[in-house]
Design a protein around this motif. Structure first.
Motif, PDB file in Angstrom:
ATOM      1  N   VAL A   1      20.678  17.002   1.197  1.00 11.67           N
ATOM      2  CA  VAL A   1      21.713  17.956   0.828  1.00 11.67           C
ATOM      3  C   VAL A   1      23.024  17.681   1.571  1.00 11.67           C
ATOM      4  O   VAL A   1      23.828  18.581   1.806  1.00 11.67           O
ATOM      5  CB  VAL A   1      21.248  19.412   1.069  1.00 11.67           C
ATOM      6  N   ALA A   2      23.244  16.417   1.934  1.00 14.69           N
ATOM      7  CA  ALA A   2      24.498  16.054   2.593  1.00 14.69           C
ATOM      8  C   ALA A   2      25.666  16.226   1.628  1.00 14.69           C
ATOM      9  O   ALA A   2      25.516  16.119   0.407  1.00 14.69           O
ATOM     10  CB  ALA A   2      24.434  14.608   3.080  1.00 14.69           C
ATOM     11  N   ALA A   3      26.841  16.485   2.180  1.00 15.48           N
ATOM     12  CA  ALA A   3      28.056  16.622   1.366  1.00 15.48           C
ATOM     13  C   ALA A   3      28.587  15.238   1.027  1.00 15.48           C
ATOM     14  O   ALA A   3      29.656  14.812   1.472  1.00 15.48           O
ATOM     15  CB  ALA A   3      29.095  17.450   2.111  1.00 15.48           C
ATOM     16  N   LEU A   4      27.817  14.507   0.243  1.00 18.27           N
ATOM     17  CA  LEU A   4      28.127  13.125  -0.089  1.00 18.27           C
ATOM     18  C   LEU A   4      27.692  12.839  -1.522  1.00 18.27           C
ATOM     19  O   LEU A   4      26.517  13.018  -1.870  1.00 18.27           O
ATOM     20  CB  LEU A   4      27.394  12.181   0.877  1.00 18.27           C
ATOM     21  N   ILE A   5      28.620  12.432  -2.368  1.00 15.41           N
ATOM     22  CA  ILE A   5      28.270  12.037  -3.729  1.00 15.41           C
ATOM     23  C   ILE A   5      27.602  10.662  -3.675  1.00 15.41           C
ATOM     24  O   ILE A   5      28.139   9.715  -3.092  1.00 15.41           O
ATOM     25  CB  ILE A   5      29.509  11.987  -4.632  1.00 15.41           C
ATOM     26  N   SER A   6      26.427  10.551  -4.275  1.00 16.58           N
ATOM     27  CA  SER A   6      25.706   9.280  -4.290  1.00 16.58           C
ATOM     28  C   SER A   6      24.984   9.124  -5.620  1.00 16.58           C
ATOM     29  O   SER A   6      24.636  10.111  -6.272  1.00 16.58           O
ATOM     30  CB  SER A   6      24.712   9.189  -3.131  1.00 16.58           C
ATOM     31  N   VAL A   7      24.782   7.867  -6.007  1.00 16.46           N
ATOM     32  CA  VAL A   7      24.061   7.569  -7.244  1.00 16.46           C
ATOM     33  C   VAL A   7      23.004   6.502  -6.944  1.00 16.46           C
ATOM     34  O   VAL A   7      23.266   5.309  -7.060  1.00 16.46           O
ATOM     35  CB  VAL A   7      25.006   7.089  -8.356  1.00 16.46           C
TER      36      VAL A   7
ATOM     37  N   VAL B   1      12.597   2.980 -13.620  1.00 14.72           N
ATOM     38  CA  VAL B   1      13.920   2.963 -12.997  1.00 14.72           C
ATOM     39  C   VAL B   1      14.439   4.397 -13.018  1.00 14.72           C
ATOM     40  O   VAL B   1      14.748   4.938 -14.086  1.00 14.72           O
ATOM     41  CB  VAL B   1      14.885   2.015 -13.724  1.00 14.72           C
ATOM     42  N   ASN B   2      14.487   5.012 -11.843  1.00 14.49           N
ATOM     43  CA  ASN B   2      14.988   6.380 -11.722  1.00 14.49           C
ATOM     44  C   ASN B   2      16.486   6.371 -11.435  1.00 14.49           C
ATOM     45  O   ASN B   2      16.947   5.730 -10.480  1.00 14.49           O
ATOM     46  CB  ASN B   2      14.270   7.126 -10.597  1.00 14.49           C
ATOM     47  N   ILE B   3      17.243   7.069 -12.258  1.00 21.00           N
ATOM     48  CA  ILE B   3      18.673   7.264 -12.024  1.00 21.00           C
ATOM     49  C   ILE B   3      18.816   8.648 -11.421  1.00 21.00           C
ATOM     50  O   ILE B   3      18.453   9.654 -12.050  1.00 21.00           O
ATOM     51  CB  ILE B   3      19.464   7.130 -13.332  1.00 21.00           C
ATOM     52  N   GLU B   4      19.350   8.723 -10.178  1.00 23.81           N
ATOM     53  CA  GLU B   4      19.248   9.954  -9.394  1.00 23.81           C
ATOM     54  C   GLU B   4      20.586  10.389  -8.801  1.00 23.81           C
ATOM     55  O   GLU B   4      20.769  10.381  -7.579  1.00 23.81           O
ATOM     56  CB  GLU B   4      18.224   9.770  -8.265  1.00 23.81           C
ATOM     57  N   PRO B   5      21.553  10.783  -9.617  1.00 28.75           N
ATOM     58  CA  PRO B   5      22.835  11.217  -9.054  1.00 28.75           C
ATOM     59  C   PRO B   5      22.711  12.491  -8.223  1.00 28.75           C
ATOM     60  O   PRO B   5      21.996  13.416  -8.586  1.00 28.75           O
ATOM     61  CB  PRO B   5      23.707  11.442 -10.293  1.00 28.75           C
ATOM     62  N   VAL B   6      23.423  12.502  -7.098  1.00 25.77           N
ATOM     63  CA  VAL B   6      23.479  13.670  -6.208  1.00 25.77           C
ATOM     64  C   VAL B   6      24.944  14.078  -6.094  1.00 25.77           C
ATOM     65  O   VAL B   6      25.786  13.287  -5.675  1.00 25.77           O
ATOM     66  CB  VAL B   6      22.912  13.348  -4.819  1.00 25.77           C
TER      67      VAL B   6
ATOM     68  N   GLY C   1      -3.871   0.824  -5.278  1.00 29.00           N
ATOM     69  CA  GLY C   1      -3.444  -0.320  -4.475  1.00 29.00           C
ATOM     70  C   GLY C   1      -1.990  -0.232  -4.062  1.00 29.00           C
ATOM     71  O   GLY C   1      -1.474   0.837  -3.734  1.00 29.00           O
ATOM     72  N   LEU C   2      -1.317  -1.381  -4.105  1.00 34.16           N
ATOM     73  CA  LEU C   2       0.051  -1.496  -3.623  1.00 34.16           C
ATOM     74  C   LEU C   2       1.052  -1.444  -4.765  1.00 34.16           C
ATOM     75  O   LEU C   2       0.768  -1.863  -5.887  1.00 34.16           O
ATOM     76  CB  LEU C   2       0.242  -2.795  -2.844  1.00 34.16           C
ATOM     77  N   GLY C   3       2.228  -0.941  -4.464  1.00 32.96           N
ATOM     78  CA  GLY C   3       3.353  -0.954  -5.384  1.00 32.96           C
ATOM     79  C   GLY C   3       4.586  -1.459  -4.656  1.00 32.96           C
ATOM     80  O   GLY C   3       4.564  -1.756  -3.461  1.00 32.96           O
ATOM     81  N   PHE C   4       5.690  -1.539  -5.375  1.00 32.28           N
ATOM     82  CA  PHE C   4       6.927  -2.105  -4.825  1.00 32.28           C
ATOM     83  C   PHE C   4       8.096  -1.210  -5.214  1.00 32.28           C
ATOM     84  O   PHE C   4       8.105  -0.625  -6.298  1.00 32.28           O
ATOM     85  CB  PHE C   4       7.139  -3.519  -5.373  1.00 32.28           C
ATOM     86  N   ARG C   5       9.077  -1.106  -4.330  1.00 40.86           N
ATOM     87  CA  ARG C   5      10.285  -0.314  -4.596  1.00 40.86           C
ATOM     88  C   ARG C   5      11.521  -1.069  -4.144  1.00 40.86           C
ATOM     89  O   ARG C   5      11.530  -1.697  -3.089  1.00 40.86           O
ATOM     90  CB  ARG C   5      10.212   1.037  -3.892  1.00 40.86           C
ATOM     91  N   ALA C   6      12.580  -0.992  -4.949  1.00 48.66           N
ATOM     92  CA  ALA C   6      13.897  -1.511  -4.574  1.00 48.66           C
ATOM     93  C   ALA C   6      14.939  -0.536  -5.089  1.00 48.66           C
ATOM     94  O   ALA C   6      14.832  -0.043  -6.215  1.00 48.66           O
ATOM     95  CB  ALA C   6      14.128  -2.902  -5.149  1.00 48.66           C
ATOM     96  N   THR C   7      15.936  -0.256  -4.276  1.00 46.43           N
ATOM     97  CA  THR C   7      16.938   0.746  -4.637  1.00 46.43           C
ATOM     98  C   THR C   7      18.325   0.260  -4.257  1.00 46.43           C
ATOM     99  O   THR C   7      18.529  -0.299  -3.178  1.00 46.43           O
ATOM    100  CB  THR C   7      16.673   2.086  -3.920  1.00 46.43           C
ATOM    101  N   ILE C   8      19.269   0.471  -5.150  1.00 44.74           N
ATOM    102  CA  ILE C   8      20.687   0.330  -4.811  1.00 44.74           C
ATOM    103  C   ILE C   8      21.338   1.688  -5.001  1.00 44.74           C
ATOM    104  O   ILE C   8      21.124   2.351  -6.018  1.00 44.74           O
ATOM    105  CB  ILE C   8      21.392  -0.752  -5.676  1.00 44.74           C
ATOM    106  N   THR C   9      22.091   2.118  -3.995  1.00 43.73           N
ATOM    107  CA  THR C   9      22.726   3.437  -4.030  1.00 43.73           C
ATOM    108  C   THR C   9      24.228   3.272  -3.900  1.00 43.73           C
ATOM    109  O   THR C   9      24.711   2.702  -2.916  1.00 43.73           O
ATOM    110  CB  THR C   9      22.207   4.341  -2.907  1.00 43.73           C
ATOM    111  N   LEU C  10      24.958   3.765  -4.892  1.00 42.62           N
ATOM    112  CA  LEU C  10      26.412   3.781  -4.825  1.00 42.62           C
ATOM    113  C   LEU C  10      26.848   5.042  -4.097  1.00 42.62           C
ATOM    114  O   LEU C  10      26.373   6.143  -4.394  1.00 42.62           O
ATOM    115  CB  LEU C  10      27.011   3.769  -6.237  1.00 42.62           C
ATOM    116  N   LEU C  11      27.771   4.882  -3.142  1.00 45.29           N
ATOM    117  CA  LEU C  11      28.201   6.003  -2.305  1.00 45.29           C
ATOM    118  C   LEU C  11      29.685   6.264  -2.521  1.00 45.29           C
ATOM    119  O   LEU C  11      30.489   5.331  -2.639  1.00 45.29           O
ATOM    120  CB  LEU C  11      27.944   5.697  -0.837  1.00 45.29           C
ATOM    121  N   PHE C  12      30.029   7.538  -2.558  1.00 44.52           N
ATOM    122  CA  PHE C  12      31.406   7.931  -2.767  1.00 44.52           C
ATOM    123  C   PHE C  12      31.808   8.952  -1.698  1.00 44.52           C
ATOM    124  O   PHE C  12      31.916  10.159  -1.970  1.00 44.52           O
ATOM    125  CB  PHE C  12      31.581   8.523  -4.171  1.00 44.52           C
TER     126      PHE C  12
END
Length: 400
Positions: free
Chosen positions: A170-176, A196-201, A386-397
């Motif tokens: 809940v930071a005061a930061l726009i992120s995608v 692929v989760n698109i998660e704008p905050v 078993g195992l899974g994999f995650r990779a994320t890129i987050t755009l910050l404003f």
């Protein structure tokens, strides 16, 4: 007493982050500001023998004003209290520096929470420390020079601050965030799924003291044989939309929290990609940030209230306890679980994620790059294993 470089970075970190704890005053009303100093950085600076240095750091934090401003240690790990008068008040009262009884130095003060109160003007310390002209820049530069500090914080410290904000839901930061997940060994045919989760905050100020934080999770899925010989499906999954009402300032104990409603929206484009149900329920988050550490939990519960009559209803609890550590050069190592319990089928899903991220910039755009692994400690019948994999890129404003 010279503030060493490590303390300098911490001091800038705490002062710069104080914008998250401030409430602004206006012409007829005073403002207040609190800042946590977990490393005694402010205490060390104020403990310098030179009274002018003590007054200078007070003015930089509180701002020059004509009222009875003071910088006060309101909570200390050692249980003591200290007070430093602002230069404006000290000059008018002939007070030299801070009271002698409070000159115990960092050994007496320890780490804690400082509060600047009774301000006669705004205490907005957003962005660079002196942005918005709390005191003239020349005065600020001179004041910091008297402490042996530079006015502009090191870039690495700025990156570390921004990286730490990302650990706060809940930071005061726009992120995608755009999050890629791979899970395999699903069902009797050991199918696979890519999501692929698109998660704008998006935080929105709704007054002096509160933010409304919108968090959206829109999944785009590709899967194969996840329900026996079910073939391939591709499209949208169901959307979860959450809203948190969150105080701009932590509590006196440093707790950051938010709460509000969560909604399940039947945006799934295939019967194997979504539940075809509308849902609603409560959601909440609580966390603390202490030095480089962030720890807390986000949770929600969703009940279905409408939708396809031939589909089973939804009653599911989600809980995400998390722990992360952010270094001074903006690396973050985190661990969490995204645990869910289906009350209809009495089944648990417990994926454990370990992730490493780095804050950087691409073409001047701040971004966070993250990768990690997932282990399914428990899974619902027919779920991943078993195992899974995650990779994320987050755009910050971040705010300018």
């Amino acid at each position: 007493m010279i503030v060493d470089p490590d303390d300098e970075a911490r001091l800038f970190h705490d002062l710069r982050n104080s914008s998250a704890f401030c409430t602004e005053g206006d012409a007829g009303r005073a403002g207040s500001c609190t800042v946590r100093d977990d490393f005694s950085s402010i205490g060390r600076a104020l403990a310098r023998p030179d009274p002018d240095a003590a007054r200078s750091i007070t003015d930089i934090f509180c701002g020059r004003c004509t009222g009875q401003s003071e910088l006060r240690l309101i909570e200390s790990k050692k249980g003591s209290e200290a007070s430093v008068r602002s230069a404006g008040y000290a000059a008018s009262q002939g007070i030299d520096g801070y009271p002698a009884k409070d000159r115990g130095g960092p050994a007496a003060w320890g780490a804690g929470e400082w509060k600047c109160s009774d301000l006669g003007r705004s205490s907005n310390l957003e962005g660079h420390i002196m942005k918005a002209g709390i005191i003239p820049s020349a005065v600020a530069a001179s004041a910091f020079a008297s402490l042996g500090l530079g006015l502009v914080a090191p870039a690495a410290a700025q990156d570390s601050d921004l990286a730490k904000k990302m650990s706060n839901p809940v930071a005061a930061l726009i992120s995608v965030p755009i999050q890629y997940d791979y899970n395999g060994r699903i069902g009797e045919k050991e199918g696979a799924q890519i999501t692929v989760n698109i998660e704008p905050v998006i935080p929105i100020s709704i007054g002096r003291d509160l933010n409304l934080v919108s968090r959206t999770i829109l999944p785009v899925k590709w899967q194969n044989d996840v329900a026996g010989n079910s073939g391939r499906q591709a499209g949208l999954g169901d959307t979860v939309q959450s809203f948190f009402i969150s105080p701009k300032a932590p509590t006196s104990g440093g707790l950051i929290w938010g709460a509000g409603p969560a909604f399940l929206l039947p945006t799934g484009t295939d019967h194997l990609l979504g539940d075809k149900k509308w849902g609603i329920g409560p959601t909440a988050v609580a966390l603390k940030q202490s030095g480089p550490w962030t720890y807390g939990m986000l949770a929600n519960h969703l009940w279905s209230f409408a939708g396809a009559g031939q589909r089973d209803g939804v009653s599911a609890t989600f809980a995400e306890p998390f722990l992360s550590y952010t270094t001074g050069d903006a690396w973050t190592l985190g661990i969490n679980t995204e645990t869910s319990y289906d009350w209809k089928s009495s089944s648990w899903s417990v994926p454990v994620n370990v992730q490493l991220s780095k804050l950087t910039a691409i073409g001047g755009q701040p971004v966070s790059l993250q990768t990690g692994v997932r282990y399914w400690a428990a899974s619902a019948p027919g779920g991943p294993d078993g195992l899974g994999f995650r990779a994320t890129i987050t755009l910050l404003f971040p705010r300018k």
